[in-house]
Design a protein around this motif. Sequence first.
Motif, mmCIF file in Angstrom:
data_model
loop_
_atom_site.group_PDB
_atom_site.id
_atom_site.type_symbol
_atom_site.label_atom_id
_atom_site.label_comp_id
_atom_site.label_asym_id
_atom_site.label_seq_id
_atom_site.Cartn_x
_atom_site.Cartn_y
_atom_site.Cartn_z
ATOM 1 N N GLN A 260 0.853 -1.184 0.000
ATOM 2 C CA GLN A 260 0.000 0.000 0.000
ATOM 3 C C GLN A 260 0.891 1.236 0.000
ATOM 4 O O GLN A 260 1.866 1.311 0.751
ATOM 5 C CB GLN A 260 -0.876 0.009 1.257
ATOM 6 N N LYS A 261 0.570 2.202 -0.842
ATOM 7 C CA LYS A 261 1.296 3.470 -0.810
ATOM 8 C C LYS A 261 0.822 4.316 0.368
ATOM 9 O O LYS A 261 -0.374 4.412 0.633
ATOM 10 C CB LYS A 261 1.086 4.252 -2.116
ATOM 11 N N ILE A 262 1.772 4.933 1.066
ATOM 12 C CA ILE A 262 1.463 5.897 2.122
ATOM 13 C C ILE A 262 1.942 7.260 1.645
ATOM 14 O O ILE A 262 3.141 7.469 1.410
ATOM 15 C CB ILE A 262 2.137 5.526 3.451
ATOM 16 N N SER A 263 1.005 8.194 1.487
ATOM 17 C CA SER A 263 1.344 9.533 1.007
ATOM 18 C C SER A 263 2.101 10.314 2.069
ATOM 19 O O SER A 263 1.769 10.261 3.261
ATOM 20 C CB SER A 263 0.072 10.297 0.631
ATOM 21 N N ARG B 221 7.292 9.684 11.287
ATOM 22 C CA ARG B 221 6.006 9.736 11.994
ATOM 23 C C ARG B 221 4.839 9.609 11.019
ATOM 24 O O ARG B 221 3.862 8.906 11.291
ATOM 25 C CB ARG B 221 5.901 11.037 12.784
ATOM 26 N N GLN B 222 4.930 10.286 9.868
ATOM 27 C CA GLN B 222 3.858 10.168 8.881
ATOM 28 C C GLN B 222 3.694 8.722 8.424
ATOM 29 O O GLN B 222 2.572 8.218 8.270
ATOM 30 C CB GLN B 222 4.140 11.072 7.680
ATOM 31 N N LEU B 223 4.814 8.045 8.197
ATOM 32 C CA LEU B 223 4.748 6.654 7.759
ATOM 33 C C LEU B 223 4.165 5.756 8.852
ATOM 34 O O LEU B 223 3.321 4.890 8.576
ATOM 35 C CB LEU B 223 6.136 6.156 7.346
ATOM 36 N N GLU B 224 4.590 5.974 10.093
ATOM 37 C CA GLU B 224 4.064 5.144 11.192
ATOM 38 C C GLU B 224 2.568 5.366 11.369
ATOM 39 O O GLU B 224 1.805 4.419 11.583
ATOM 40 C CB GLU B 224 4.820 5.448 12.492
ATOM 41 N N GLU B 225 2.119 6.616 11.270
ATOM 42 C CA GLU B 225 0.681 6.885 11.393
ATOM 43 C C GLU B 225 -0.087 6.343 10.196
ATOM 44 O O GLU B 225 -1.215 5.856 10.335
ATOM 45 C CB GLU B 225 0.446 8.391 11.561
ATOM 46 N N ALA C 186 6.670 4.190 0.457
ATOM 47 C CA ALA C 186 6.665 5.594 0.876
ATOM 48 C C ALA C 186 6.455 6.455 -0.359
ATOM 49 O O ALA C 186 7.300 6.472 -1.263
ATOM 50 C CB ALA C 186 7.989 5.950 1.551
ATOM 51 N N TYR C 187 5.311 7.150 -0.396
ATOM 52 C CA TYR C 187 4.926 7.929 -1.574
ATOM 53 C C TYR C 187 5.152 9.410 -1.293
ATOM 54 O O TYR C 187 4.350 10.054 -0.622
ATOM 55 C CB TYR C 187 3.463 7.648 -1.909
ATOM 56 N N PHE C 188 6.264 9.927 -1.785
ATOM 57 C CA PHE C 188 6.557 11.352 -1.676
ATOM 58 C C PHE C 188 5.682 12.058 -2.711
ATOM 59 O O PHE C 188 6.006 12.109 -3.891
ATOM 60 C CB PHE C 188 8.042 11.604 -1.916
ATOM 61 N N GLN C 189 4.566 12.626 -2.234
ATOM 62 C CA GLN C 189 3.514 13.063 -3.148
ATOM 63 C C GLN C 189 3.366 14.579 -3.230
ATOM 64 O O GLN C 189 3.207 15.128 -4.321
ATOM 65 C CB GLN C 189 2.171 12.448 -2.712
ATOM 66 N N ALA C 190 3.359 15.269 -2.103
ATOM 67 C CA ALA C 190 2.982 16.687 -2.097
ATOM 68 C C ALA C 190 4.061 17.571 -2.733
ATOM 69 O O ALA C 190 5.241 17.466 -2.407
ATOM 70 C CB ALA C 190 2.718 17.145 -0.663
ATOM 71 N N TYR C 191 3.636 18.420 -3.631
ATOM 72 C CA TYR C 191 4.519 19.356 -4.334
ATOM 73 C C TYR C 191 5.593 18.611 -5.121
ATOM 74 O O TYR C 191 5.333 17.543 -5.673
ATOM 75 C CB TYR C 191 5.091 20.393 -3.361
ATOM 76 N N THR C 192 6.834 19.159 -5.166
ATOM 77 C CA THR C 192 7.875 18.627 -6.062
ATOM 78 C C THR C 192 8.951 17.955 -5.221
ATOM 79 O O THR C 192 9.777 18.612 -4.593
ATOM 80 C CB THR C 192 8.481 19.762 -6.913
ATOM 81 N N ASN C 193 8.962 16.622 -5.229
ATOM 82 C CA ASN C 193 9.735 15.857 -4.257
ATOM 83 C C ASN C 193 11.160 15.535 -4.682
ATOM 84 O O ASN C 193 11.818 14.694 -4.080
ATOM 85 C CB ASN C 193 8.971 14.586 -3.912
#
Length: 309
Positions: free
Chosen positions: A24-27, A67-71, A87-94
């Motif tokens: 599963q991707k986690i944003s 923390r984002q990944l754990e949550e 781990a999906y680096f999604q927001a803005y330009t990663n």
Amino acid sequence: MDSTPILYNEFPRFLKRYFPYKVQKISLNAGFTCPNRDGFKGYGGCTYCNNQTFNPEYCRTEKSVTRQLEEGKVFFSHKYPEMKYLAYFQAYTNTYGELEALKRKYEEALTVPDVVGLVIGTRPDCMPDALLRYLEEVNKNTFLLVEYGIESTNDVTLRRINRGHTYQDTIDAVERTVACGILTGGHVILGLPGETPGELVAQASTLSRLPLTTLKMHQLQLIRGTRMAHEYEQHPEDFHLFDVEEYIDLVVDYIEHLRPDLVLERFVSQSPKELLIAPDWGLKNYEFNHRVQKRMRQLGAYQGKKYEM
């Protein structure tokens, strides 16, 4: 043995080539900005953009990547306790930042238990050679997918939406990334102002000439607080917002003109109700997918049926 005909190449089936378990991707919102916002390329960003539309609740910049990944894991694990994660680096330009800072964020993500790979969302004009060389090494040891926001193959459209790059930038970035052996994806928006259904179907053939592995598409959505929402208010005649049946027909036609081996990850996007102006179809992604599949069976349609090399 499943004898159901394959209508199109689905993303979950693609992931099974790489993982013997569910993933599963986690944003993530890793605190990046965008060269089209901070003045390097422009200000204000793309006219349609409001990043709140795709950040889940656990995805906040004040939280560390870990923390984002754990949550995110807690959020998803109740359904599949044995799930692994990307781990999906999604927001803005990663990929927009100093190389060492980028490395730290990617590598932090990969140290989190049960994280088995990276998906990095970025712009075609933000992949410097030094970073690409680093990602080439990362790719030797873990699953990696780089996803480029293409949005349109039409430079007139790209200028109109203040995208800040050309389609040639997309061609160059995709070809350089694929040459490094990295899985490469693209993202497009269907229904941008000025683009007709016929032009969109032709776009499918144009994109098929790129060496992409995956493709995401979604309908144009008007989001509160964006420049495009203001443009719509001033000149609604410049926009064509698809009703759901019309968009299903477009997606089916688009799929038929795509290269048969392209992996199709998504056809629609869902924005928070409080931000969405239109169109509001009230459908979940899986419900839309079922309706596309039903229409394809009715028509005898399948991916690549009308594709011409």
